[in-house]
Design a protein around this motif. Structure first.
Motif, short mmCIF file in Angstrom:
data_model
loop_
_atom_site.label_atom_id
_atom_site.label_comp_id
_atom_site.label_asym_id
_atom_site.label_seq_id
_atom_site.Cartn_x
_atom_site.Cartn_y
_atom_site.Cartn_z
N THR A 149 82.31 115.17 33.48
CA THR A 149 82.42 115.25 34.95
C THR A 149 81.46 116.28 35.56
N PHE A 151 79.88 119.05 38.74
CA PHE A 151 80.35 120.35 39.26
C PHE A 151 81.01 120.23 40.62
N ASN A 152 80.71 119.16 41.39
CA ASN A 152 81.03 119.25 42.82
C ASN A 152 82.49 118.97 43.16
N TRP A 160 90.36 111.54 38.41
CA TRP A 160 90.05 110.11 38.57
C TRP A 160 90.34 109.36 37.27
N SER A 177 82.31 120.04 33.92
CA SER A 177 80.99 120.64 34.13
C SER A 177 81.00 122.09 33.68
N SER A 207 77.89 121.53 27.30
CA SER A 207 76.88 120.86 28.13
C SER A 207 76.23 119.74 27.31
N LYS A 208 74.91 119.59 27.41
CA LYS A 208 74.26 118.39 26.85
C LYS A 208 74.62 118.10 25.39
N PHE A 225 81.77 108.69 33.14
CA PHE A 225 80.84 109.77 33.53
C PHE A 225 80.68 109.77 35.04
N GLY A 227 78.00 112.02 37.71
CA GLY A 227 76.99 113.07 37.81
C GLY A 227 75.71 112.51 38.41
N GLY A 249 79.14 106.91 37.30
CA GLY A 249 78.79 107.13 38.70
C GLY A 249 77.56 108.02 38.74
N GLY A 251 73.97 109.47 41.38
CA GLY A 251 73.66 110.21 42.61
C GLY A 251 73.65 109.33 43.84
N ALA A 252 73.21 109.91 44.95
CA ALA A 252 73.30 109.18 46.22
C ALA A 252 72.30 109.74 47.23
N CYS A 283 78.93 113.41 46.78
CA CYS A 283 78.15 112.19 46.55
C CYS A 283 78.32 111.26 47.74
N GLU A 384 67.61 112.71 46.50
CA GLU A 384 68.93 113.29 46.75
C GLU A 384 68.76 114.82 46.82
N PHE A 386 71.21 117.13 47.89
CA PHE A 386 72.46 117.78 47.48
C PHE A 386 72.56 119.19 48.04
N PHE A 451 86.37 103.43 43.42
CA PHE A 451 85.27 104.22 44.00
C PHE A 451 83.99 103.51 43.56
P1 NAD Z 1 74.81 116.47 36.27
O1 NAD Z 1 74.30 115.10 36.00
O2 NAD Z 1 73.84 117.59 36.16
O3 NAD Z 1 76.01 116.84 35.27
C1 NAD Z 1 77.15 116.02 35.16
C2 NAD Z 1 77.74 116.18 33.75
O4 NAD Z 1 76.77 115.76 32.79
C3 NAD Z 1 78.12 117.61 33.38
O5 NAD Z 1 79.34 117.59 32.70
C4 NAD Z 1 76.99 118.07 32.47
O6 NAD Z 1 77.41 118.97 31.47
C5 NAD Z 1 76.50 116.78 31.83
N1 NAD Z 1 75.05 116.78 31.60
C6 NAD Z 1 74.09 117.35 32.37
N2 NAD Z 1 72.88 117.09 31.87
C7 NAD Z 1 73.06 116.34 30.75
C8 NAD Z 1 72.17 115.75 29.80
N3 NAD Z 1 70.85 115.90 29.89
N4 NAD Z 1 72.71 115.04 28.80
C9 NAD Z 1 74.04 114.87 28.69
N5 NAD Z 1 74.93 115.41 29.57
C10 NAD Z 1 74.45 116.14 30.57
O7 NAD Z 1 75.49 116.43 37.72
P2 NAD Z 1 76.02 117.65 38.59
O8 NAD Z 1 74.85 118.42 39.10
O9 NAD Z 1 77.09 118.36 37.88
O10 NAD Z 1 76.72 116.86 39.81
C11 NAD Z 1 76.04 116.45 40.95
C12 NAD Z 1 75.63 115.00 40.87
O11 NAD Z 1 76.77 114.19 40.69
C13 NAD Z 1 74.98 114.51 42.16
O12 NAD Z 1 73.88 113.71 41.82
C14 NAD Z 1 76.08 113.69 42.82
O13 NAD Z 1 75.61 112.69 43.70
C15 NAD Z 1 76.75 113.11 41.63
N6 NAD Z 1 78.09 112.66 41.92
C16 NAD Z 1 78.33 111.34 41.95
C17 NAD Z 1 79.59 110.86 42.26
C18 NAD Z 1 79.88 109.39 42.28
O14 NAD Z 1 81.03 109.01 42.39
N7 NAD Z 1 78.88 108.54 42.19
C19 NAD Z 1 80.63 111.76 42.54
C20 NAD Z 1 80.35 113.13 42.50
C21 NAD Z 1 79.08 113.58 42.17
#
Ligand code: NAD
Length: 495
Positions: A149, A151-152, A160, A177, A207-208, A225, A227, A249, A251-252, A283, A384, A386, A451
């Motif tokens: 999941t 951070f936001n 969910w 996150s 993390s990754k 997932f 992010g 899910g 970005g946007a 998002c 995006e 953000f 969603f």
């Molecule tokens: P992010 O993609 O950086 O991280 C999300 C998750 O993925 C975290 O748990 C993180 O540890 C992991 N992660 C990060 N980089 C990775 C990698 N290289 N390999 C494997 N795992 C990795 O996202 P964020 O900055 O935490 O959240 C913001 C983003 O999430 C925005 O783009 C936003 O639009 C999106 N978002 C989408 C929705 C939706 O429903 N579509 C809802 C909320 C947020």
């Protein structure tokens, strides 16, 4: 002072992290270090997967009516600890306390909906598909499932998934996150009191590399997932390559269309909340407004006033309407994109860069920012951001605006503000996005609806929440059954 390292929760117990790698968790408003999060190892992911696998056989045999009793208890504990969880969200994520309460409320609604599993999980059947033969579709849990999941929404987005997953009889691993891991620590302290069998729910920080261990683990059958799109695509490709069911899910870049016949007061209020609420880190935040015809001037004046007057500061202050962005790097990135927009020819109507926030001088603050006459082909119009940055583009027709919505890379949300039913109906029919708002600026689906998300905003078939969640977390088994009733067979040759 060295902060404590957050533990993982595996097999019903809190366990100290075995990893030697950690990240600091900061309060984005004050830069205070709140905690340290471990970057859990492959072995720790394996321990969680094995615990979940061990728990699965007993848990799937626990009647749904008993499984949901844990959700009723969870709902009660979340309500009892509502204020503490909301404060934690604000402290680690930066949003205002009322935004944190709103997020938690949306999360709890998923617990409530999932408590309806005895009805929601029913299959269907048809008697007598051929003489003496009946056919059934039965739903069964998938097995061990995991959620990764962003951070936001530190509390809402894990919720969910967790309630539906376990209500359907799966066992669950949450990887929150690494930027906001404390809210799930608080929620799992409550989960620990539920009396769930050990291993039904597990929490693994990281993390990754931790995520890669989840994606490659043979026991984990499904991955949810949420992010950024780049990571969503990576997760989707890796998890499917490892034979898993996946929903991702992404970005946007959400546009709002404002027609001249819109109620401008309501429109401005809704757009300002959509663009600047949660510091633009939703998002479903809008970051592009397309005004049509005469809407341009009135809307522009009013949104400038709304942006300038928004009170920015520490989210725990009840007067504050907007908090910081998540990290110093995010602030730098957002400010870089504002600069980019100007260099691409946009007019900077409100400049929110490098504000001075009394008492929060080390926080990651960017004030609401408005760029006018943004070229739709420019980077700032397509990336995006953000952050609390709104781009304005002025068009002549609603058709042109809808065409722009449909040709964008992302398809998470689009909204229309109008008093014309015909325009609203056309928009509803033609706009190619997953979540659509009409006179609504943040079209967030309730827990009993999926969603959604199109194009770069979603990878997979079944969305989080609602009936899709039950589809995602169950296998469909079809049974064709013949039970000859010997007593009813016509007697042959008997006297
Ligand atoms: P992010 O993609 O950086 O991280 C999300 C998750 O993925 C975290 O748990 C993180 O540890 C992991 N992660 C990060 N980089 C990775 C990698 N290289 N390999 C494997 N795992 C990795 O996202 P964020 O900055 O935490 O959240 C913001 C983003 O999430 C925005 O783009 C936003 O639009 C999106 N978002 C989408 C929705 C939706 O429903 N579509 C809802 C909320 C947020």
């Amino acid at each position: 002072m060295q902060q404590a390292v957050l533990p993982n929760y595996v097999a019903g117990e809190w366990c100290s992290a075995k990893s030697t790698e950690f990240l600091d968790v900061h309060n984005p408003a004050t830069a205070e270090t709140l905690s340290r999060v471990p970057l859990s190892t492959r072995e720790e992911v394996d321990a969680a997967a094995q615990a979940a696998s061990l728990a699965f056989e007993e848990w799937r045999r626990t009647p749904p009516t008993e499984r949901i009793q844990h959700l009723f208890r969870l709902k009660g504990l979340l309500e009892d600890n509502f204020d503490e969880i909301a404060r934690t969200i604000t402290q680690e994520c930066g949003k205002t306390l009322s935004e944190s309460k709103g997020e938690l409320r949306r999360g709890i609604e998923n617990v409530e909906v999932a408590a309806g599993i005895p009805s929601l999980m029913m299959g269907y059947n048809l008697e007598h598909i051929a003489p003496g033969i009946d056919e059934f579709m039965i739903r069964q849990p998938v097995g061990v499932v995991a959620a990764i999941t962003p951070f936001n929404f530190p509390a809402m987005i894990p919720l969910w998934f967790l309630p539906y997953a376990i209500a359907c009889g799966n066992t669950f691993i949450c990887k929150p996150s690494e930027k906001v891991p404390i809210s799930m620590k608080v929620v799992f302290d409550l989960i620990d009191q539920l009396g769930l069998p050990p291993g039904v729910v597990n929490l693994i920080n990281g993390s990754k590399h931790t995520v890669d261990a989840i994606l490659q683990h043979p026991v984990i059958r499904a991955v949810s997932f949420v992010g950024s799109s780049a990571v969503a695509k990576y997760i989707y490709s890796q998890a499917t390559a490892h034979g898993k069911r996946v929903q991702c899910g992404g970005g946007a870049k959400n546009p709002i269309i404002v027609l001249p016949d819109a109620d401008m007061e309501m429109t401005t209020r809704s757009v300002a909340d959509s663009a600047f609420g949660c510091a633009g880190q939703r998002c479903l935040a809008t970051s592009v407004v397309m005004t049509v015809g005469e809407a341009a001037n009135t809307f522009k004046e009013q949104i400038v006033e709304a942006a300038t007057s928004r009170k920015v500061g520490y989210g725990l202050d009840p007067e504050v309407e907007m908090g910081p962005v998540i990290t110093a790097q995010s602030k730098e990135r957002v400010q870089g994109l504002i600069h980019k927009g100007v260099s691409e020819g946009a007019q900077l109507l409100v400049d929110g860069r490098n504000p001075s926030i009394h008492g929060c001088e080390r926080g990651n603050f960017v004030r609401p920012t408005i760029l006018n006459n943004v070229d739709p082909c420019s980077e700032v119009a397509q990336t995006e951001i953000f952050g609390p940055v709104l781009s304005l583009t002025h068009l002549s027709t609603v058709d042109e605006a809808i065409q722009r919505v449909n040709s964008a890379a992302y398809g998470n949300m689009a909204c229309l503000f109008t008093s014309s039913g015909a325009a609203a109906r056309k928009f509803r029919y033609e706009a190619q996005v997953g979540n659509l708002g009409i006179n609504v600026g943040v079209a967030a689906p309730m827990a009993f609806f999926p969603f959604s998300g199109f194009r770069e905003s979603f990878f997979g078939d079944l969305h989080p929440q609602g009936r899709d969640a039950i589809e995602f977390y169950t296998e469909k088994k079809v049974v064709v059954e013949r039970w000859p009733d010997l007593g009813l067979q016509p007697s042959r040759g008997s006297a």
